[in-house]
Scaffold this active site. Structure first.
Site, PDB file in Angstrom:
ATOM      1  N   LYS A  25       8.504  -7.123  -8.511  1.00  0.00           N
ATOM      2  CA  LYS A  25       9.100  -7.747  -7.326  1.00  0.00           C
ATOM      3  C   LYS A  25       8.728  -9.224  -7.221  1.00  0.00           C
ATOM      4  O   LYS A  25       9.572 -10.063  -6.904  1.00  0.00           O
ATOM      5  CB  LYS A  25       8.675  -6.985  -6.063  1.00  0.00           C
ATOM      6  CG  LYS A  25       9.343  -7.465  -4.782  1.00  0.00           C
ATOM      7  CD  LYS A  25       9.442  -6.347  -3.759  1.00  0.00           C
ATOM      8  CE  LYS A  25       8.118  -6.067  -3.078  1.00  0.00           C
ATOM      9  NZ  LYS A  25       7.870  -6.965  -1.931  1.00  0.00           N
ATOM     10  N   ARG A  30      10.840 -14.910  -7.672  1.00  0.00           N
ATOM     11  CA  ARG A  30      10.648 -16.246  -8.242  1.00  0.00           C
ATOM     12  C   ARG A  30      11.735 -16.595  -9.254  1.00  0.00           C
ATOM     13  O   ARG A  30      12.139 -17.763  -9.360  1.00  0.00           O
ATOM     14  CB  ARG A  30       9.249 -16.330  -8.870  1.00  0.00           C
ATOM     15  CG  ARG A  30       8.127 -16.345  -7.823  1.00  0.00           C
ATOM     16  CD  ARG A  30       6.795 -15.907  -8.412  1.00  0.00           C
ATOM     17  NE  ARG A  30       5.670 -16.058  -7.484  1.00  0.00           N
ATOM     18  CZ  ARG A  30       5.379 -15.233  -6.494  1.00  0.00           C
ATOM     19  NH1 ARG A  30       6.148 -14.165  -6.276  1.00  0.00           N
ATOM     20  NH2 ARG A  30       4.330 -15.439  -5.714  1.00  0.00           N
ATOM     21  N   SER A 170      -4.145 -16.175  -1.231  1.00  0.00           N
ATOM     22  CA  SER A 170      -2.740 -15.829  -1.019  1.00  0.00           C
ATOM     23  C   SER A 170      -1.858 -16.506  -2.053  1.00  0.00           C
ATOM     24  O   SER A 170      -1.712 -17.734  -2.053  1.00  0.00           O
ATOM     25  CB  SER A 170      -2.284 -16.238   0.384  1.00  0.00           C
ATOM     26  OG  SER A 170      -0.877 -16.099   0.515  1.00  0.00           O
ATOM     27  N   GLN A 172       1.279 -16.206  -2.038  1.00  0.00           N
ATOM     28  CA  GLN A 172       2.471 -16.665  -1.327  1.00  0.00           C
ATOM     29  C   GLN A 172       2.277 -18.071  -0.780  1.00  0.00           C
ATOM     30  O   GLN A 172       3.175 -18.910  -0.880  1.00  0.00           O
ATOM     31  CB  GLN A 172       2.820 -15.694  -0.202  1.00  0.00           C
ATOM     32  CG  GLN A 172       3.307 -14.339  -0.687  1.00  0.00           C
ATOM     33  CD  GLN A 172       3.656 -13.402   0.455  1.00  0.00           C
ATOM     34  OE1 GLN A 172       3.515 -13.749   1.621  1.00  0.00           O
ATOM     35  NE2 GLN A 172       4.106 -12.209   0.120  1.00  0.00           N
ATOM     36  N   ASP A 323      -1.817  -5.052  -2.800  1.00  0.00           N
ATOM     37  CA  ASP A 323      -0.729  -4.127  -2.471  1.00  0.00           C
ATOM     38  C   ASP A 323      -1.013  -2.696  -2.914  1.00  0.00           C
ATOM     39  O   ASP A 323      -0.241  -1.785  -2.593  1.00  0.00           O
ATOM     40  CB  ASP A 323       0.579  -4.602  -3.108  1.00  0.00           C
ATOM     41  CG  ASP A 323       1.138  -5.833  -2.418  1.00  0.00           C
ATOM     42  OD1 ASP A 323       0.920  -5.979  -1.203  1.00  0.00           O
ATOM     43  OD2 ASP A 323       1.787  -6.647  -3.103  1.00  0.00           O
TER      44      ASP A 323
END
Length: 442
Positions: A25, A30, A170, A172, A323
């Site tokens: 994912k 990206r 992070s 993100q 995750d």
């Protein structure tokens, strides 16, 4: 409003077979973003065709990228870096936190107005961690109280390059700032105290951006991006998602007499914290046919039923498996002894308060556990006897749904989740794959 669809998992035995899971994912998001920014055509093989990823594709299309599917691959004709068009309506990311945050970074420095919306779950998730560095770059922001969606970005005439120390581990945040740096003059620098998944850096280099990476004397990682690079379309082969593979790995380890192979799984060093932990617990997991695909390490995984023991998972490992803690919690419930998971406060701001949701689900299914602000302790019995029988609230969270369906394949009593629909946001094939391997879900 669509009606919830409950589903139940039953004690199973002898999972077997070979499967090839969908693309990762993180890399899928990206690939669409960088392909949409690049000059020329990008060809993507193995794109994860989940709701989250397709929302990112729709956002890139709304800003001028041409994206089509042909046979079993995707073709993107990008706008060229710096040439995105203003979206004519709000960008709706549904449940896709990764897509929303990365696109905010990418589009922030553009001198235009862009509005972001999402579903009820995404609208509760914190966006300040992305918005704060964008503000430093000169982006003006109108956001719901507490920096939540819906929000609107007003890009500056000329963005400021920044040197930003990421306050939390992070990928993100790091990636959003690097993407913002693409349309910013000068050098944008991100400093991360610990390594997080590094797909963005690898892919930026592959598309033609100039990056320099170094370590300071404290061991922090400094990433320097030179602004306004010429990005060129690429051919991308996306390996299988280790975060999705996690639930199948746990099922095969815990269901008696199981022996499965999961083909083409990403084994990037920043993504294998779960497998390292499972090895420490006594898991039989082999890497077969190790190879490189597009700069990423890939292998086929062979997993056999194993007797597991409890371990302590250090907080330093959290970024490489953030995750996968719901999957690990299932393994811990059936392991012998206590498993301690430290430094996992980031779970509280996922699609749900994932730490609380996991703890509640375990307790409902007769597993003793202790939940703290940033830790979870699971007291495993080393047996399925007496476990299960619960009706679990998934809180609109795909990983909670898959977590407790996996639990139900092992426990003495069946486990029902309140809604299976959100599994499609990341792993639409999950239930069919479990059935294909011999698991009982209905």
């Amino acid at each position: 409003m669509q009606k919830a669809i409950p589903i139940t998992a039953y004690k199973s035995s002898s999972l077997s077979g070979k499967i090839r899971i969908p693309g990762d994912k993180s890399i899928s998001h990206r690939s669409l973003i960088l392909g949409g920014l690049a000059n020329g055509e990008t060809y993507i093989h193995g794109l994860l065709e989940s709701a989250d990823v397709l929302n990112t594709a729709s956002a890139m299309q709304a800003m001028g990228a041409c994206i089509i599917k042909k046979d079993d691959f995707w073709i993107i004709r990008g706008t060229g870096n710096g040439c995105l068009l203003a979206a004519q309506k709000p960008l709706d990311f549904g449940n896709a936190g990764t897509g929303a945050r990365l696109v905010m970074g990418m589009v922030g420095p553009y001198h235009m107005k862009t509005t972001f919306i999402g579903d009820a779950s995404l609208s509760k998730r914190p966006m300040g961690r992305i918005l704060d560095p964008l503000r430093l770059m000169g982006v003006e922001i109108e956001a719901t109280h507490g920096d939540h969606l819906p929000l609107t970005l007003y890009g500056p005439k000329m963005a400021n390059p920044i040197r930003y120390h990421v306050p939390i581990a992070s990928s993100q945040v790091k990636s959003a700032i690097l993407l913002a740096g693409l349309n910013t003059a000068g050098i944008t620098t991100v400093i991360e105290p610990v390594l997080t998944r590094d797909h963005t850096e690898k892919m930026l280099k592959a598309f033609g951006a100039t990056l320099e990476i170094e370590r300071d004397k404290e061991g922090a990682r400094l990433i320097h991006l030179y602004g306004h690079p010429h990005l060129t379309g690429q051919t991308i082969h996306i390996p299988g998602d280790p975060s999705s593979a996690a639930f199948l790995i746990i099922a095969a380890l815990l269901v008696e007499d199981s022996d499965i192979t999961i083909e083409n799984v990403l084994i990037n060093n920043s993504r294998i914290g779960l497998i390292e932990t499972l090895w420490e617990m006594g898991a039989h997991i082999e890497f077969l046919n190790q190879r490189q695909t597009g700069g990423e390490d890939v292998a086929d995984l062979r997993i056999k039923s194993s007797v597991l023991k409890g371990v302590t998972v250090p907080k330093e490992r959290a970024p490489s498996m953030i995750d996968e803690y719901p999957a690990l919690a299932v393994a811990a419930a059936f392991a012998e002894g206590k498993t301690v998971m430290l430094g996992i406060e980031e779970l509280r701001v996922k699609e749900s308060d994932r730490l609380s949701a996991v703890a509640q689900g375990l307790k409902i299914n007769c597993v003793d556990c202790e939940e703290g602000q940033d830790f979870l302790v699971v007291y495993g019995k080393g047996s399925a006897k007496g476990l299960g029988g619960g009706y679990v609230s998934t809180h609109l969270d795909h990983r909670i749904a898959m977590c407790f369906l996996t639990f139900g394949l092992v426990s003495e009593k069946p486990v029902t989740i309140d809604d299976q629909r959100m599994i499609a946001t990341s792993f639409p094939e999950f239930i069919p794959f479990i059935k294909q391997l011999g698991g009982k879900i209905a």
